[in-house]
Design a protein around this motif. Structure first.
Motif, PDB file in Angstrom:
ATOM      1  N   LYS A 182       0.834  -1.202   0.000  1.00 24.18           N
ATOM      2  CA  LYS A 182       0.000   0.000   0.000  1.00 24.18           C
ATOM      3  C   LYS A 182       0.872   1.257   0.000  1.00 24.18           C
ATOM      4  CE  LYS A 182      -3.483   2.319   2.867  1.00 24.18           C
ATOM      5  NZ  LYS A 182      -4.265   2.215   4.128  1.00 24.18           N
ATOM      6  N   THR A 183       0.497   2.235  -0.838  1.00 24.82           N
ATOM      7  CA  THR A 183       1.225   3.500  -0.940  1.00 24.82           C
ATOM      8  C   THR A 183       0.302   4.641  -0.544  1.00 24.82           C
ATOM      9  OG1 THR A 183       2.455   2.571  -2.810  1.00 24.82           O
ATOM     10  CG2 THR A 183       2.654   4.929  -2.443  1.00 24.82           C
ATOM     11  N   GLU A 184       0.833   5.608   0.197  1.00 24.64           N
ATOM     12  CA  GLU A 184       0.037   6.736   0.666  1.00 24.64           C
ATOM     13  C   GLU A 184       0.672   8.050   0.227  1.00 24.64           C
ATOM     14  OE1 GLU A 184      -1.087   6.250   4.921  1.00 24.64           O
ATOM     15  OE2 GLU A 184      -0.119   4.294   4.740  1.00 24.64           O
ATOM     16  N   PHE A 185      -0.194   9.001  -0.131  1.00 29.88           N
ATOM     17  CA  PHE A 185       0.243  10.328  -0.552  1.00 29.88           C
ATOM     18  C   PHE A 185      -0.505  11.368   0.276  1.00 29.88           C
ATOM     19  CE2 PHE A 185       0.784   7.465  -4.076  1.00 29.88           C
ATOM     20  CZ  PHE A 185       1.969   7.853  -4.689  1.00 29.88           C
ATOM     21  N   PHE A 219      -1.860  18.064  -5.683  1.00 32.27           N
ATOM     22  CA  PHE A 219      -0.429  17.816  -5.843  1.00 32.27           C
ATOM     23  C   PHE A 219       0.056  17.157  -4.548  1.00 32.27           C
ATOM     24  CE2 PHE A 219      -1.831  21.713  -7.877  1.00 32.27           C
ATOM     25  CZ  PHE A 219      -1.513  21.469  -9.203  1.00 32.27           C
ATOM     26  N   SER A 220       0.305  15.835  -4.617  1.00 36.46           N
ATOM     27  CA  SER A 220       0.491  15.064  -3.388  1.00 36.46           C
ATOM     28  C   SER A 220       1.793  14.271  -3.403  1.00 36.46           C
ATOM     29  CB  SER A 220      -0.694  14.104  -3.192  1.00 36.46           C
ATOM     30  OG  SER A 220      -1.905  14.811  -3.182  1.00 36.46           O
ATOM     31  N   PRO A 221       2.790  14.672  -2.610  1.00 35.65           N
ATOM     32  CA  PRO A 221       4.027  13.885  -2.484  1.00 35.65           C
ATOM     33  C   PRO A 221       3.771  12.575  -1.754  1.00 35.65           C
ATOM     34  CG  PRO A 221       4.303  16.151  -1.670  1.00 35.65           C
ATOM     35  CD  PRO A 221       2.836  15.923  -1.839  1.00 35.65           C
ATOM     36  N   ILE A 222       4.586  11.572  -2.021  1.00 31.84           N
ATOM     37  CA  ILE A 222       4.474  10.298  -1.321  1.00 31.84           C
ATOM     38  C   ILE A 222       4.810  10.496   0.149  1.00 31.84           C
ATOM     39  CG2 ILE A 222       6.869   9.573  -1.768  1.00 31.84           C
ATOM     40  CD1 ILE A 222       5.767   6.719  -2.183  1.00 31.84           C
ATOM     41  N   SER A 223       4.077   9.837   1.035  1.00 33.45           N
ATOM     42  CA  SER A 223       4.324   9.975   2.469  1.00 33.45           C
ATOM     43  C   SER A 223       4.686   8.644   3.127  1.00 33.45           C
ATOM     44  CB  SER A 223       3.104  10.582   3.166  1.00 33.45           C
ATOM     45  OG  SER A 223       1.951   9.787   2.952  1.00 33.45           O
ATOM     46  N   LYS A 224       3.987   7.546   2.725  1.00 35.38           N
ATOM     47  CA  LYS A 224       4.268   6.242   3.324  1.00 35.38           C
ATOM     48  C   LYS A 224       4.206   5.149   2.273  1.00 35.38           C
ATOM     49  CE  LYS A 224       2.565   7.166   8.029  1.00 35.38           C
ATOM     50  NZ  LYS A 224       1.624   6.715   9.089  1.00 35.38           N
ATOM     51  N   GLU A 225       4.938   4.092   2.530  1.00 35.62           N
ATOM     52  CA  GLU A 225       4.869   2.899   1.691  1.00 35.62           C
ATOM     53  C   GLU A 225       4.927   1.686   2.608  1.00 35.62           C
ATOM     54  OE1 GLU A 225       6.531   1.523  -2.636  1.00 35.62           O
ATOM     55  OE2 GLU A 225       7.882   2.631  -1.328  1.00 35.62           O
ATOM     56  N   GLY A 226       3.904   0.824   2.515  1.00 39.81           N
ATOM     57  CA  GLY A 226       3.836  -0.312   3.417  1.00 39.81           C
ATOM     58  C   GLY A 226       3.699   0.088   4.873  1.00 39.81           C
ATOM     59  N   GLY A 227       3.108   1.246   5.114  1.00 40.99           N
ATOM     60  CA  GLY A 227       2.916   1.720   6.477  1.00 40.99           C
ATOM     61  C   GLY A 227       4.113   2.435   7.070  1.00 40.99           C
ATOM     62  N   GLU A 228       5.236   2.467   6.349  1.00 44.81           N
ATOM     63  CA  GLU A 228       6.455   3.114   6.836  1.00 44.81           C
ATOM     64  C   GLU A 228       6.667   4.454   6.150  1.00 44.81           C
ATOM     65  OE1 GLU A 228       8.291   1.931   9.285  1.00 44.81           O
ATOM     66  OE2 GLU A 228       7.070   0.108   9.467  1.00 44.81           O
TER      67      GLU A 228
END
Length: 247
Positions: free
Chosen positions: A54-57, A90-99
């Protein structure tokens, strides 16, 4: 940004002579967004694998709306709007895999999206002071979303622009969004919305490069339910200013 400032200035100039609130109104708003987006995976993966992929922005943007606003008369006001919305995030990446993602210096990864939709929202409220306080009950928006998943770096081979393709957009205006509409037509409010994107099966084309940026063309959509797509959900919190012109 300059165009938005000019638009607000024009609204201020015209409001003194034309702005008013009645039963049948035209409303225009300009708002700033806080946007949280999640991209998941489809296919034959375990729940733990999906969580790790999962990727979060987290970012921001703006919305501009124009539409018809109906407000009943009396102490309890029933209302609904039918609006056209244009927005960009305009959304930078914040988390990947919960990290939390920590990128090398000079590198950035982000998801930039453009949306266009038509929708309606039902609201309830009442007369309060020098205006009307209206609270959203529920709303539905339908339209399209397109975007770019961009990676920027000082190193040319690490710079890429992935086209997400056009997606069918379903947006739900959530309850308790609030706006206060002054008797002179000025409005101030906030709303929050969930967006979902669905499209035709994604098929990636051959990468193309101009020497500094690699562009990945595609047909279909990156977002949907197929194994080749990502699940897409975005939460938007918008604070807006506007004017109501009616009689």
């Amino acid at each position: 940004m300059r165009k938005l400032v000019l638009l607000m200035a024009m609204m201020l100039i015209t409001s003194a002579n034309f702005a008013a609130v009645g039963q049948n109104n035209v409303q225009i708003t300009v708002g700033g967004n806080m946007n949280y987006t999640t991209l998941g995976v489809n296919g034959d993966f375990t729940a733990e694998e999906k969580k790790q992929m999962k990727t979060e922005f987290l970012g921001g943007g703006f919305d501009v709306t124009l539409g018809y606003l109906y407000l009943s008369q009396g102490s309890l006001i029933h209302g609904f709007d039918t609006k056209v919305r244009f927005g960009m995030n305009f959304s930078p990446i914040s988390k990947e895999g919960g990290e939390k993602v920590v990128l090398p210096e000079g590198m950035s990864i982000g998801l930039n999206t453009t949306t266009f939709s038509v929708g309606t929202t039902y609201m309830l409220g009442g007369k309060m002071g020098n205006g009307r306080l209206m609270v959203n009950v529920l709303g539905l928006n339908l339209g399209y979303l397109t975007g770019n998943n961009k990676t920027s770096s000082e190193t040319p081979e690490m710079t890429a622009n992935y086209k997400t393709g056009n997606s069918f957009l379903v947006g739900i205006d959530l309850p308790l969004g609030t706006q206060y509409i002054f008797d002179n037509g000025f409005s101030l409010g906030f709303s929050h919305r969930l967006d979902f994107a669905l499209g035709g099966e994604y098929k990636q084309g051959d990468p193309k490069t101009d020497g500094t940026t690699v562009t990945i063309p595609a047909t279909g959509s990156s977002f949907g339910t197929k194994d080749t797509q990502s699940s897409y959900m975005a939460y938007n919190l918008t604070v807006s200013l506007g004017y109501v012109f009616g009689k």
